[in-house]
Design an enzyme around this catalytic site. Structure first.
Site, PDB file in Angstrom:
ATOM      1  N   GLU A  44      -6.342 -12.234  -8.395  1.00  0.00           N
ATOM      2  CA  GLU A  44      -7.275 -12.125  -7.371  1.00  0.00           C
ATOM      3  C   GLU A  44      -7.498 -13.620  -6.996  1.00  0.00           C
ATOM      4  O   GLU A  44      -7.982 -13.945  -5.966  1.00  0.00           O
ATOM      5  CB  GLU A  44      -8.132 -11.060  -7.135  1.00  0.00           C
ATOM      6  CG  GLU A  44      -7.729  -9.620  -7.149  1.00  0.00           C
ATOM      7  CD  GLU A  44      -8.760  -8.772  -6.562  1.00  0.00           C
ATOM      8  OE1 GLU A  44      -9.379  -9.081  -6.027  1.00  0.00           O
ATOM      9  OE2 GLU A  44      -7.903  -7.621  -6.179  1.00  0.00           O
ATOM     10  N   CYS A  72      -2.461   2.963  -5.410  1.00  0.00           N
ATOM     11  CA  CYS A  72      -3.510   2.703  -6.762  1.00  0.00           C
ATOM     12  C   CYS A  72      -3.008   3.395  -7.924  1.00  0.00           C
ATOM     13  O   CYS A  72      -3.176   4.706  -7.925  1.00  0.00           O
ATOM     14  CB  CYS A  72      -4.913   2.855  -6.444  1.00  0.00           C
ATOM     15  SG  CYS A  72      -6.094   2.280  -7.507  1.00  0.00           S
ATOM     16  N   ASN A  73      -2.760   2.769  -8.926  1.00  0.00           N
ATOM     17  CA  ASN A  73      -2.354   3.308 -10.398  1.00  0.00           C
ATOM     18  C   ASN A  73      -3.389   4.153 -10.825  1.00  0.00           C
ATOM     19  O   ASN A  73      -3.424   5.309 -11.468  1.00  0.00           O
ATOM     20  CB  ASN A  73      -1.920   2.488 -11.331  1.00  0.00           C
ATOM     21  CG  ASN A  73      -0.552   1.777 -10.952  1.00  0.00           C
ATOM     22  OD1 ASN A  73       0.460   2.242 -11.717  1.00  0.00           O
ATOM     23  ND2 ASN A  73      -0.288   0.831  -9.854  1.00  0.00           N
ATOM     24  N   THR A  74      -4.726   3.633 -10.731  1.00  0.00           N
ATOM     25  CA  THR A  74      -5.811   4.377 -11.317  1.00  0.00           C
ATOM     26  C   THR A  74      -6.198   5.340 -10.452  1.00  0.00           C
ATOM     27  O   THR A  74      -6.437   6.501 -11.087  1.00  0.00           O
ATOM     28  CB  THR A  74      -7.083   3.275 -10.922  1.00  0.00           C
ATOM     29  OG1 THR A  74      -6.585   1.797 -11.865  1.00  0.00           O
ATOM     30  CG2 THR A  74      -8.279   3.901 -11.907  1.00  0.00           C
ATOM     31  N   TYR A 133     -11.656  -0.082  -9.184  1.00  0.00           N
ATOM     32  CA  TYR A 133     -11.738   1.330  -9.708  1.00  0.00           C
ATOM     33  C   TYR A 133     -11.479   1.465 -11.266  1.00  0.00           C
ATOM     34  O   TYR A 133     -11.921   2.137 -11.861  1.00  0.00           O
ATOM     35  CB  TYR A 133     -10.645   2.106  -9.210  1.00  0.00           C
ATOM     36  CG  TYR A 133     -11.150   2.470  -7.536  1.00  0.00           C
ATOM     37  CD1 TYR A 133     -11.964   1.794  -6.791  1.00  0.00           C
ATOM     38  CD2 TYR A 133     -10.242   3.283  -6.939  1.00  0.00           C
ATOM     39  CE1 TYR A 133     -12.382   2.246  -5.475  1.00  0.00           C
ATOM     40  CE2 TYR A 133     -10.481   3.666  -5.601  1.00  0.00           C
ATOM     41  CZ  TYR A 133     -11.474   3.274  -4.890  1.00  0.00           C
ATOM     42  OH  TYR A 133     -11.655   3.611  -3.563  1.00  0.00           O
ATOM     43  N   GLY A 134     -10.904   0.381 -11.585  1.00  0.00           N
ATOM     44  CA  GLY A 134     -10.131   0.356 -13.080  1.00  0.00           C
ATOM     45  C   GLY A 134     -11.039   0.636 -14.217  1.00  0.00           C
ATOM     46  O   GLY A 134     -10.735   1.089 -15.311  1.00  0.00           O
ATOM     47  N   CYS A 193      -0.087  -1.228 -12.745  1.00  0.00           N
ATOM     48  CA  CYS A 193      -1.051  -1.529 -11.998  1.00  0.00           C
ATOM     49  C   CYS A 193      -0.746  -2.288 -10.779  1.00  0.00           C
ATOM     50  O   CYS A 193       0.230  -3.153 -10.914  1.00  0.00           O
ATOM     51  CB  CYS A 193      -2.258  -2.510 -12.848  1.00  0.00           C
ATOM     52  SG  CYS A 193      -3.428  -3.176 -11.915  1.00  0.00           S
ATOM     53  N   THR A 194      -1.295  -2.278  -9.698  1.00  0.00           N
ATOM     54  CA  THR A 194      -0.770  -2.817  -8.318  1.00  0.00           C
ATOM     55  C   THR A 194      -0.825  -4.366  -8.468  1.00  0.00           C
ATOM     56  O   THR A 194       0.049  -5.048  -7.863  1.00  0.00           O
ATOM     57  CB  THR A 194      -1.852  -2.524  -7.409  1.00  0.00           C
ATOM     58  OG1 THR A 194      -3.087  -2.825  -7.704  1.00  0.00           O
ATOM     59  CG2 THR A 194      -1.673  -0.953  -6.857  1.00  0.00           C
ATOM     60  N   HIS A 195      -1.464  -5.065  -9.200  1.00  0.00           N
ATOM     61  CA  HIS A 195      -1.599  -6.444  -9.178  1.00  0.00           C
ATOM     62  C   HIS A 195      -0.500  -7.191 -10.065  1.00  0.00           C
ATOM     63  O   HIS A 195       0.004  -8.333 -10.092  1.00  0.00           O
ATOM     64  CB  HIS A 195      -2.791  -6.879  -9.834  1.00  0.00           C
ATOM     65  CG  HIS A 195      -3.989  -6.719  -8.848  1.00  0.00           C
ATOM     66  ND1 HIS A 195      -4.386  -5.269  -8.560  1.00  0.00           N
ATOM     67  CD2 HIS A 195      -4.778  -7.447  -8.020  1.00  0.00           C
ATOM     68  CE1 HIS A 195      -5.250  -5.419  -7.526  1.00  0.00           C
ATOM     69  NE2 HIS A 195      -5.853  -6.802  -7.607  1.00  0.00           N
ATOM     70  N   ASP A 238      -5.609   2.194  -1.523  1.00  0.00           N
ATOM     71  CA  ASP A 238      -5.533   1.536  -2.810  1.00  0.00           C
ATOM     72  C   ASP A 238      -7.233   1.090  -2.965  1.00  0.00           C
ATOM     73  O   ASP A 238      -7.914   1.155  -2.065  1.00  0.00           O
ATOM     74  CB  ASP A 238      -4.845   0.304  -3.065  1.00  0.00           C
ATOM     75  CG  ASP A 238      -4.961  -0.608  -4.133  1.00  0.00           C
ATOM     76  OD1 ASP A 238      -4.928   0.245  -5.326  1.00  0.00           O
ATOM     77  OD2 ASP A 238      -5.457  -1.655  -4.164  1.00  0.00           O
ATOM     78  N   SER A 239      -7.632   0.516  -4.145  1.00  0.00           N
ATOM     79  CA  SER A 239      -9.013   0.407  -4.315  1.00  0.00           C
ATOM     80  C   SER A 239      -9.525  -1.057  -3.674  1.00  0.00           C
ATOM     81  O   SER A 239     -10.388  -1.426  -3.297  1.00  0.00           O
ATOM     82  CB  SER A 239      -9.290   0.034  -5.817  1.00  0.00           C
ATOM     83  OG  SER A 239      -8.330  -0.679  -6.481  1.00  0.00           O
TER      84      SER A 239
HETATM   85  N1  DGL Z   1      -5.412  -0.858  -7.594  1.00  0.00           N
HETATM   86  C1  DGL Z   1      -5.857  -0.853  -9.205  1.00  0.00           C
HETATM   87  C2  DGL Z   1      -4.443  -0.067  -9.817  1.00  0.00           C
HETATM   88  O1  DGL Z   1      -3.531  -0.097  -9.349  1.00  0.00           O
HETATM   89  C3  DGL Z   1      -6.097  -2.139  -9.666  1.00  0.00           C
HETATM   90  C4  DGL Z   1      -7.493  -2.902  -9.141  1.00  0.00           C
HETATM   91  C5  DGL Z   1      -8.809  -1.844  -9.534  1.00  0.00           C
HETATM   92  O2  DGL Z   1      -9.051  -1.804 -10.900  1.00  0.00           O
HETATM   93  O3  DGL Z   1      -9.124  -1.249  -8.721  1.00  0.00           O
HETATM   94  O4  DGL Z   1      -4.819   0.464 -10.900  1.00  0.00           O
END
Ligand code: DGL
Length: 273
Positions: free
Chosen positions: A152, A73-75, A42-43, A184-186, A10-11
């Site tokens: 976060e 990571c979704n992105t 990363y988003g 998104c992971t969060h 993940d990012s």
């Molecule tokens: N992990 C990213 C996602 O799931 C969210 C955090 C990021 O923007 O890197 O898209």
């Protein structure tokens, strides 16, 4: 082969919401997790950069002996699943398709809402995946970039989370969707807030949960499920292990250990070190 690890990246710390689901479903598996905390988020980055970062993370995990690669990571899943699936010598699972599949199954009104980072929403990856399964489904998407820093900072129960959720989810709510994908992971950390804002009749999809089922499925088909012993998790991060431990422990609701710092994801550095 069975004793090799599940590789996940993940990012940053967010992918721990996916790891939590995988671990719950597959407690015997060893997991090696990479959080690219030095370069998160990363988003807001360009597709080219996201693909490069994803390739670097995947190559790093390959050196750790993995039987399957999970893009937590979704992105990164949105932008890099195709190239990683083509280039990696192990099966690759992203979070988009499992989430999309469950959403298509769940919607009665054929109206699905998607929320995610700017890059995920701009890529239309969820929309393409949903329409491939059912072209008759209407998709309403919204980027919610401030959700990541809110989580976060540990502000998921604060007024600021409610204010931003009301603002971001207004259009999706008005559009009459009956299913919402937390892309998104969060966002699973904000599930309570999202539910409160969207009302009691919305079906909320946790992509991490669906991804965990897919990982189990794939390993089962290949006869690679580990069925004995307690699985161990190891973590690698590209920035401070202390910060990862602090925020990650909040995500997983337990103390994290076995966290190692890696200086660089450039393969020339980590292969030689
Ligand atoms: N992990 C990213 C996602 O799931 C969210 C955090 C990021 O923007 O890197 O898209």
């Amino acid at each position: 082969m069975k004793n090799l690890s599940i590789g996940m990246f993940d990012s940053g710390v967010g992918g721990l919401t996916v790891l939590k689901e995988v671990r719950e479903l597959l407690p015997h598996e060893n997991i090696v997790y990479l959080g690219d905390t030095a370069r998160v988020p990363y988003g807001n980055r360009s597709p080219r950069t996201i693909v490069r970062y994803a390739l670097e993370s995947a190559l790093f995990l390959l050196t750790k002996g993995i039987k399957i690669l999970v893009i937590a990571c979704n992105t990164s899943s949105a932008l890099a699943i195709n190239i990683l699936s083509r280039k990696m010598p192990v099966p690759v699972i992203g979070v988009i398709e499992p989430g999309a599949k469950e959403a298509v199954k769940a919607t009665r009104k054929k109206r699905i809402g998607i929320i995610g980072t700017k890059a995920t929403i701009k890529s239309k990856a969820y929309e393409y995946s949903i329409k491939k399964m059912d072209p008759g489904v209407e998709v309403i998407s919204k980027a919610c970039p401030l959700f990541v820093p809110i989580v976060e900072e540990g502000l998921q129960d604060d007024d600021v989370a409610y204010i931003m959720a009301e603002k971001y989810l207004k259009e999706i709510k008005m559009s009459g969707v009956d299913t919402l994908v937390m892309g998104c992971t969060h966002y699973p950390v904000l599930e309570g807030v999202i539910k409160d804002v969207m009302g009691p009749y919305i079906h909320i999809i946790n992509t991490g949960k669906e991804t965990a089922k897919e990982v189990k499925n794939r390993l089962q088909i290949k006869g690679q499920l580990r069925t004995k012993g307690r699985g161990l998790c190891r973590y690698f991060v590209t920035d401070s292990p202390e910060t990862f431990r602090e925020i990650g422990s909040r995500f997983l609701r337990e103390e994290l250990s076995r966290i190692r710092y890696i200086k660089s994801l450039d393969y020339k550095d980590f292969i030689l070190s």
